[in-house]
Design an enzyme around this catalytic site. Structure first.
Site, mmCIF file in Angstrom:
data_model
loop_
_atom_site.group_PDB
_atom_site.id
_atom_site.type_symbol
_atom_site.label_atom_id
_atom_site.label_comp_id
_atom_site.label_asym_id
_atom_site.label_seq_id
_atom_site.Cartn_x
_atom_site.Cartn_y
_atom_site.Cartn_z
ATOM 1 N N SER A 156 1.223 -33.751 -28.644
ATOM 2 C CA SER A 156 0.410 -32.701 -29.292
ATOM 3 C C SER A 156 1.335 -31.505 -29.519
ATOM 4 O O SER A 156 2.404 -31.411 -28.905
ATOM 5 C CB SER A 156 -0.711 -32.304 -28.326
ATOM 6 O OG SER A 156 -1.362 -31.125 -28.745
ATOM 7 N N TYR A 169 -3.831 -30.440 -19.675
ATOM 8 C CA TYR A 169 -3.535 -30.990 -21.010
ATOM 9 C C TYR A 169 -2.127 -30.572 -21.434
ATOM 10 O O TYR A 169 -1.319 -31.397 -21.873
ATOM 11 C CB TYR A 169 -4.582 -30.494 -22.016
ATOM 12 C CG TYR A 169 -4.520 -31.177 -23.361
ATOM 13 C CD1 TYR A 169 -5.023 -32.468 -23.525
ATOM 14 C CD2 TYR A 169 -3.962 -30.550 -24.475
ATOM 15 C CE1 TYR A 169 -4.980 -33.104 -24.762
ATOM 16 C CE2 TYR A 169 -3.911 -31.176 -25.714
ATOM 17 C CZ TYR A 169 -4.419 -32.456 -25.852
ATOM 18 O OH TYR A 169 -4.368 -33.094 -27.075
#
Ligand code: NAD
Length: 286
Positions: A156, A169
């Site tokens: 990401s 995350y």
């Protein structure tokens, strides 16, 4: 979308996006995984989709099969290494090889990283990091024996820069960038015929946040939760990401940064690191 980095790297490795070749995709019942599956099916490839969402997987298999695609599905939780090993065995049984492994299954992990139970960390690390590790470990021997193959790991932009409120995350996506780069360099060092890419999307319109809690006690985590939901709601289509993934595999390109307007952030961050300047708050609301 081909406004990506120029495809200057001539593919010296055996091409893998070839009609009749095989892709295995985790998190394949939805979002980015499904879009990449559809793009590879469009190239004439066979695809094995793995996911924990059995109903979605069934619907997707029925639709793709009706359209004439060569598709198989398997319920597979990527947090369990034996299940991922069984996935690769199933691909060999069904299709006789694995040319592309897309380690893509992931979760958001919304919660209070410092005060909730450690379950939050374990859950996010198990899916976002160890799920990817399991996929690589399972497929490498098969690809090495074939003498061809390409691994794509989904990280990401959260793997190239931090925001407050979603530390698990951020941590796991940084880890996926790091391990992917290690793998790429190992392949380079050994003259391996295999390729690796890391996918770093910005916001993409998918179901990612649907499984996350609407409300979190910690105000900062809640703020980030709302920003992520809004960002994903207005994110780019998963099909655009899929086109970039396929183009990167064809070009044997490591970095897949899907959002042109976000590419400066990591460079500025490393510049701050190089000059000993403290991190600055990102413009989360933009
Ligand atoms: P999505 O929720 O639509 O797809 C993810 C799929 O993974 C789901 O079908 C889910 O059931 C599956 N999954 C979750 N845990 C699993 C497990 N343990 N084993 C197998 N399957 C599992 O979301 P998406 O946005 O397509 O997410 C795909 C990847 O993209 C994730 O790794 C996510 O972190 C990453 N990503 C998404 C965005 C975005 O804006 N949507 C941005 C950057 C990175």
């Amino acid at each position: 979308m081909s406004d990506q980095q120029p495809d200057t790297v001539a593919p010296a490795r055996p091409p893998v996006v070839v009609a009749g070749n095989v892709a295995v995709i985790t998190g394949g019942a939805s979002g980015i995984g499904l879009a990449v599956a559809e793009a590879l099916i469009g190239e004439g490839m066979s695809v094995l989709l793995a996911d924990i969402d059995a109903p979605k997987l069934r619907d997707v298999e029925a639709r793709l099969t009706e359209d004439g695609a060569s598709v198989a599905t398997m319920i597979c939780n990527t947090t369990a290494e034996p299940e991922v090993n069984a996935l690769i065995e199933y691909a060999l049984e069904q299709f006789g090889g694995v040319h592309i492994m897309f380690n893509n299954a992931g979760i958001g992990g919304v919660g209070d990283a410092w005060e909730d139970s450690m379950d939050l960390w374990h859950r996010v690390v198990d899916v976002n990091l160890l799920g990817v590790v399991h996929g690589i470990r399972a497929v490498l021997p098969v690809m090495q024996q074939q003498g061809a193959g390409h691994i794509v790991n989904t990280a990401s932009m959260a793997g190239l820069g931090a925001v407050p409120g979603i530390a698990p995350y951020i941590a796991t996506k940084h880890a996926v960038v790091g391990l992917s780069e290690s793998l790429f360099l190992e392949q380079l060092a050994t003259g391996s015929p295999l390729g690796t890419s890391v996918l770093c999307p910005g916001f993409v319109k998918t179901d990612l946040m649907d499984k996350e809690p609407d409300a979190v006690d910690a105000p900062l985590a809640q703020f980030t939760n709302e920003v992520l939901r809004a960002g994903i709601e207005y994110g780019i289509p998963a099909g655009d990401v899929a086109d970039q993934v396929v183009a990167a595999i064809k070009a044997d390109r490591f970095w897949i940064l899907t959002h042109e307007d976000m590419r400066q952030g990591p460079a500025e961050r490393m510049q701050r690191a190089a000059t000993g300047t403290n991190p600055t708050l990102p413009e989360l609301g933009s």
